[in-house]
Design a protein around this motif. Structure first.
Motif, short mmCIF file in Angstrom:
data_model
loop_
_atom_site.label_atom_id
_atom_site.label_comp_id
_atom_site.label_asym_id
_atom_site.label_seq_id
_atom_site.Cartn_x
_atom_site.Cartn_y
_atom_site.Cartn_z
N ARG A 230 32.54 32.41 38.77
CA ARG A 230 31.58 33.08 39.66
C ARG A 230 30.21 32.43 39.61
O ARG A 230 29.66 32.27 38.52
N PHE B 227 40.01 49.79 25.97
CA PHE B 227 40.81 48.65 25.52
C PHE B 227 42.08 49.11 24.80
O PHE B 227 43.12 48.49 24.89
N GLN C 146 44.46 43.38 37.76
CA GLN C 146 44.46 44.03 36.45
C GLN C 146 43.51 45.23 36.43
O GLN C 146 43.84 46.30 35.90
N GLY C 147 42.36 45.06 37.05
CA GLY C 147 41.39 46.16 37.09
C GLY C 147 41.92 47.36 37.85
O GLY C 147 41.77 48.51 37.43
N ARG D 268 35.19 49.36 33.78
CA ARG D 268 35.99 49.99 34.84
C ARG D 268 36.53 48.95 35.82
O ARG D 268 37.28 49.30 36.71
N CYS D 269 36.10 47.69 35.67
CA CYS D 269 36.47 46.68 36.67
C CYS D 269 37.64 45.81 36.27
O CYS D 269 38.51 45.51 37.09
N THR D 270 37.65 45.34 35.04
CA THR D 270 38.52 44.20 34.71
C THR D 270 39.91 44.58 34.25
O THR D 270 40.80 43.73 34.23
N GLY D 271 40.11 45.82 33.84
CA GLY D 271 41.40 46.15 33.22
C GLY D 271 41.53 45.52 31.83
O GLY D 271 42.60 45.55 31.23
N TYR D 272 40.45 44.93 31.35
CA TYR D 272 40.28 44.44 29.97
C TYR D 272 40.92 43.09 29.65
O TYR D 272 40.48 42.40 28.75
N PHE E 258 34.26 50.83 44.01
CA PHE E 258 35.64 51.33 44.12
C PHE E 258 35.79 52.37 45.22
O PHE E 258 36.70 53.20 45.17
N GLY F 66 42.14 39.22 38.00
CA GLY F 66 41.23 40.24 37.48
C GLY F 66 41.18 41.47 38.37
O GLY F 66 41.09 42.60 37.90
N VAL G 159 44.71 49.15 35.86
CA VAL G 159 44.24 49.97 34.74
C VAL G 159 43.55 51.25 35.25
O VAL G 159 43.70 52.32 34.65
N GLN H 45 32.97 41.19 35.89
CA GLN H 45 33.15 41.41 37.32
C GLN H 45 31.85 41.98 37.89
O GLN H 45 30.97 41.21 38.27
N GLY I 118 31.45 43.36 42.29
CA GLY I 118 32.30 43.03 41.15
C GLY I 118 33.58 42.36 41.57
O GLY I 118 34.22 41.67 40.79
#
Ligand code: FES
Ligand code: FES
Lengths: 820, 167
Positions: free
Chosen positions: A19, A747, A712-713, B148-152, A277, A709, A716, B113, A529
């Protein structure tokens, strides 16, 4: 333009470009709205405390003992806002969105806890906080709807007339096959079926929980003569709003209406935004209005930042839902008919509910071939803060119900859930429930198999069966299960939405930091983001044949950038990215037509590296030094820098019919199979997700690192919705509006999410890309609950699958086993 | 709307007093009300807005800083507790032009992110790296920092890469 979709080794599209905005983020140098240098007043909001009533008065209690001197405060109420706009005759105290039923400030009747009544401003934020508690709102209470699932009593009706449409925001019916012919024909489908399977599914409100709460700074520019005086100055004046937001032009529309200003009387600037979001789609309009009112009243800059509790308690969340589902299947497990009844809880005002309902309706029956379908969808009013946009936008709710139901059907028919999906997935040329024929080269069966192979579905199933049997014998409390969901997500606005938006993108010749020519990409689409800055940089660089460093992305500022539409609906890369490529072409074409570039500047070896002309596949490519020189010249030319423009054009093909709910709802869909593997402990009833595979076809992966990413985000977030995140209400008030009691995944709660991509390029996305922002929210919850249901042998039909819920379901099943 | 700020009244009641600490390598003495949150003192008085407020109640880790080498939530620390201590914020990690290896890794592996959790995440990860912790402990050691963005996954990859380098 298939040729334009080819990528060479020199393209930046398709690579994991870091980025451009990463460095300022990792060093803490990026300023979000609360970090911006600020001198002025702080604002706060006084809110209603009950779910429904009428305001009869305000009392400002004495606060000397806590240091509150009311003479130091600016106070704004609805009485400060004119009742009729001089411009259009409409009450300015209404938030312009789809409907106009929501006030900026309560005048009389209020419909939810936390509705804004009064605004305060003061130089000291600590004193301000104490003052908020000293404002007493006198009210008479009115009967509130506290459960959207119950039909309202006459006294609870707040929209429409008593009867079937009481408190209805929107009704949508999707219908296909026999359902189009009438009830009798549709009933016959079920009468003749070998299996009829019924179920009811519920989902809860979910908080977006972006880590940066909402916040806005407002400033006014008024003339000398107007510097003191009435709230609404006489002379032309300007309101400048800067803050955390997804959609600057949505804020612009709401603010021009509230303040009755012409378009150029309002300037909206997006500050760096710490996640959205969907949660910063519409609510920033309200905060901007509030900050603006205080700024206007005081003629000083006003900063209005929500803390976590205020943000969680009163801003929008995902719509709660309840779905009744009935499926008719033949003896082989082929779907014959689907009868689905979906209710969404819209909350107290209409806001975005009709479009959330629409997306849910269209995605409800998924990528399956079902000859006869009826999906009846309603969004209804209840007296809680309005529910709004959250990634997935209605689709996660219906996909959850449908995918959960398919597993129940499979057990009823006696086949494996994956086999049931295999027998019903569409192939190229089949139609979805909305009668949209899918003509793109899809291979859903193959893509599903790739996901199952990666997720070792068969091996796991066999291993889990053995494990659970052994556990049963040995008395071990652990049970394992694997679950799958197969689904799709359409990108961009629904139906003719993109036509109405008519998004525009502009690319301007500019001079870069190195003194050489380059471009500035001007869109209203915000970096929140997801990587908009990176993706636009890659696209423009490749479309023009420029180094990445020669591309700058303009800050979204309504005085500077055209309206390229909101940053929602997975549309930024696909729809706006395509316009960035087309505007790049337009710029080059103008350089050519004004003679700044000529045939002599053409690249001597056009096949060696990236092609500049993407969208019209002209194949004209210029020598980079010549191009940069031409851009530098065009940047400095008389009358302003040369601009390339592109406006949205609908791809060829059929249309969408908003009345019949049939047709081309989305130009394309991303297709996915997700697999969840879980272990449930029957002592604590806790579920651990042990493995997760997210496999999707997304046209073209523009940036593998970013795309992975994003997925995955989203996965989750959906894991949180599936297992942890519960909103608890009492009398219309959320009782857990904080991160201690509303638990999002950490995590330690989630596994590494394995991501797979398939690519089948879409002709109208940049280099074939489809939108992916929302897709990953749709599939995880049903996949996880399918896995839990398989593990414990009991159907779990509501979210979140908390230990309490799983325990209740398991114990209920055990006691009914005992009694039967 | 009732906003509960546990230190509000106490913070105001007590008169300002001198508090001295080392901040990002520099000695600082401030005349502050002793129970104000370190987070506010950093962001407002010291103009270091890199440390973020995500929740104000010790749940999100966006306000992570190092006090005497240990990660803490600056939203829960009265500034008086820092008297005589060494405080490091996100602004103190990069030296001159060079990024900390953890920062480099976050850039390369997509660890940021929207970036709002990133300063706190990087501070905690830098503590792991500087103390040569094992990559196997990443998910546990960072579990007080919410993203809250990356899913870790990308953050785990970033920190793992940095730990590899720091060994
Ligand atoms: S702001 Fe300190 S832990 Fe969230
Ligand atoms: S990057 Fe947005 S919260 Fe972590």
């Amino acid at each position: 333009m298939p040729d334009g979709n080819q990528l060479s080794k020199d393209h930046r599209v398709g690579k994991s470009i870091p980025r451009p905005d990463a460095k300022v983020k990792v060093t803490g140098a990026l300023h979000y709205v609360d970090d911006l240098p600020f001198e002025g007043l702080y604002g706060a909001t006084v809110r209603t405390k009950t779910a429904r009533g009428r305001m009869t008065g305000l009392r400002f209690k004495d606060g000397v003992d806590v240091g509150v001197d009311w003479r130091e405060f600016a106070v704004v109420t609805a009485n400060d806002i004119p009742r009729t706009s001089k411009l259009d005759g409409i009450d300015p105290n209404q938030v312009m969105l789809i409907d106009r039923d929501q006030p900026f400030l309560v005048r009389d009747e209020f419909r939810h806890v936390g509705e804004p009544v009064c605004l305060l401003a003061h130089p000291d934020p600590e004193v301000l906080r104490r003052a908020v508690d000293l404002v007493e709102i006198k009210t008479e209470s009115l009967p509130a709807v506290l459960d959207y699932r119950q039909p309202p009593t006459d006294a609870q009706v707040q929209r429409g007339e008593p009867g079937p449409d009481a408190n209805l925001f929107k009704r949508i019916v999707v219908s296909k096959g026999a359902a189009d012919e009438g009830d009798d024909a549709f009933s016959k489908v079920f009468e003749d079926a070998a299996h009829i399977v019924s179920g009811t599914y519920e989902t809860q409100a979910q908080e977006q929980c972006y880590i940066e709460p909402n916040g806005i700074i407002a400033r006014v520019e008024v003339s000398e003569a107007d510097a003191q005086g009435a709230l609404w100055p006489a002379n032309p004046w300007k309101l400048i709003i800067e803050g955390s937001m997804q959609c600057p032009y949505y804020v612009h529309k709401a603010i021009t209406h509230l303040f009755q200003l012409p378009d150029d009387g309002v300037q909206i600037i997006q500050a760096a935004t710490g996640g959205g979001f969907g949660g910063k789609e519409d609510y920033p309009s309200i905060i901007s209005g509030h900050a603006g009112l205080l700024a206007l009243k005081t003629r000083q800059p006003v900063k209005l930042i929500y803390d976590r509790v205020e943000d969680m308690a009163f801003t929008t969340k995902r719509h709660p839902s309840r779905t009744h589902l009935r499926a008719a299947l033949d003896a082989d497990g082929k779907l014959l008919g689907i009868d689905m009844d979906v209710t969404l809880d819209g909350g107290a005002y209409l806001t975005l509910s009709p479009v959330v309902l629409s997306r849910g309706a269209i995605h409800a029956v998924g990528p399956y071939r079902v000859p006869h379908v009826r999906v009846h969808n309603r969004a209804v009013l209840s007296n809680t803060p309005p529910h709004g946009a959250f990634r997935g936008f209605g689709a996660p709710q219906t996909v959850f119900a449908f995918e959960r139901h398919l597993d129940r059907c499979a057990r009823e028919v006696g086949i494996d859930p994956v086999e049931l999906r295999r027998r019903n997935l569409i192939i190229r040329g089949d139609a979805l429930a909305i009668s949209q024929r899918i003509d793109e080269p899809i291979e859903l069966h193959k893509w599903m198999d790739e996901a199952l192979t990666a997720g070792k579905y068969e091996e796991r199933r066999a291993a889990h069966a053995a494990f659970n049997e052994a556990a049963e014998t040995s008395g071990s409390p652990l049970r394992r299960g694997v679950g799958v969901a197969t689904f799709m997500h359409g990108a961009g606005f629904t139906g003719s939405g993109e036509d109405y938006l008519a998004s525009e993108v502009m690319i301007r010749a500019a001079v870069g930091a190195d003194g050489l020519g380059g471009v500035e990409v001007c869109t209203a689409n915000t970096e929140i983001g997801q990587g908009a800055i990176t993706i636009f940089t890659q696209i423009a660089a490749d479309a023009l044949g420029l180094p990445l460093s020669a591309v700058q992305i303009a800050k979204p500022d309504t005085d500077q950038v055209p309206n390229s539409g909101p940053t929602v609906a997975s549309r930024t890369s696909m729809v706006v990215g395509h316009l960035v490529a087309r505007a790049s072409d337009d710029l080059v074409r103008k350089l050519e037509s004004q003679g700044t570039l000529s045939d002599g500047d053409l690249h001597p070896n056009p096949d060696d590296d990236r092609a500049s002309a993407l969208s019209d596949a002209r194949g004209r490519k210029f020598e980079p030094t010549a191009l940069r020189g031409a851009l530098a010249t065009a940047a400095a030319q008389d009358g302003g820098a040369l601009e390339g423009w592109a406006t949205y054009q609908r791809p060829p093909g059929g249309k969408w019919n908003d009345v019949t709910y049939k047709g081309i709802a989305y130009g394309t869909y991303a297709w996915a199979t997700y697999l969840a593997d879980v272990e449930v402990d029957l002592t604590t009833f806790e579920t651990r997700i042990t493995d997760f595979v997210a496999s999707q076809e997304i046209g073209r992966v523009l940036n593998p690192l970013l795309a992975e990413g994003q997925i995955q985000g989203g996965v989750v977030q959906a894991m949180g919705w599936a297992l942890l995140e519960d909103t608890v209400y009492k009398d219309g008030r959320i009782t857990n509006p904080n991160m201690t009691n509303y638990v999002v995944p950490t995590f330690a709660d989630v596994p590494d999410v394995q991501v797979l991509f398939q690519e089948s390029p879409y002709a109208y996305g940049p280099w074939g890309a489809k939108g992916i922002g929302e897709l990953p929210m749709d599939g995880p919850a049903p996949a996880i609950l399918n896995a839990i249901s398989a593990a414990v042998g009991v159907e779990i039909d509501a979210l979140p699958a908390s230990p309490e819920r799983v325990m209740r379901a398991v114990l209920a099943a055990q006691s009914s086993e005992v009694s039967s | 709307m009732t906003v509960s700020h546990p230190h509000t009244h106490l913070a105001d009641a007590v008169a300002p007093q001198p508090v001295s600490f080392t901040l990002n390598g520099d000695a600082k003495t401030l005349n502050v009300r002793p129970f104000r949150r370190l987070l506010d003192v950093l962001r407002t008085d010291l103009a270091l807005p890199g440390t973020k407020e995500g929740c104000g109640e010790g749940e999100c880790g966006a306000c992570s800083v190092l006090i005497d080498g240990e990660p803490v939530n600056a939203c829960l620390v009265p500034v008086i507790q820092c008297d005589g201590a060494t405080v490091v914020t996100i602004e103190g990690l990069a030296s001159h032009a060079a990024l900390h290896p953890v920062q480099e890794a976050f850039v390369a592996h997509g660890g940021a992110q929207c970036g709002i959790c990133t300063p706190g995440m990087v501070v905690t990860a830098a503590w792991m790296a500087d103390n040569k912790m094992n990559a196997a402990a990443i998910r546990e050691k960072l579990s007080g920092n919410i993203c809250r963005c990356t899913g870790y996954s990308a953050i785990v990859n970033s920190v793992a890469a940095a730990l590899g380098e720091s060994e």
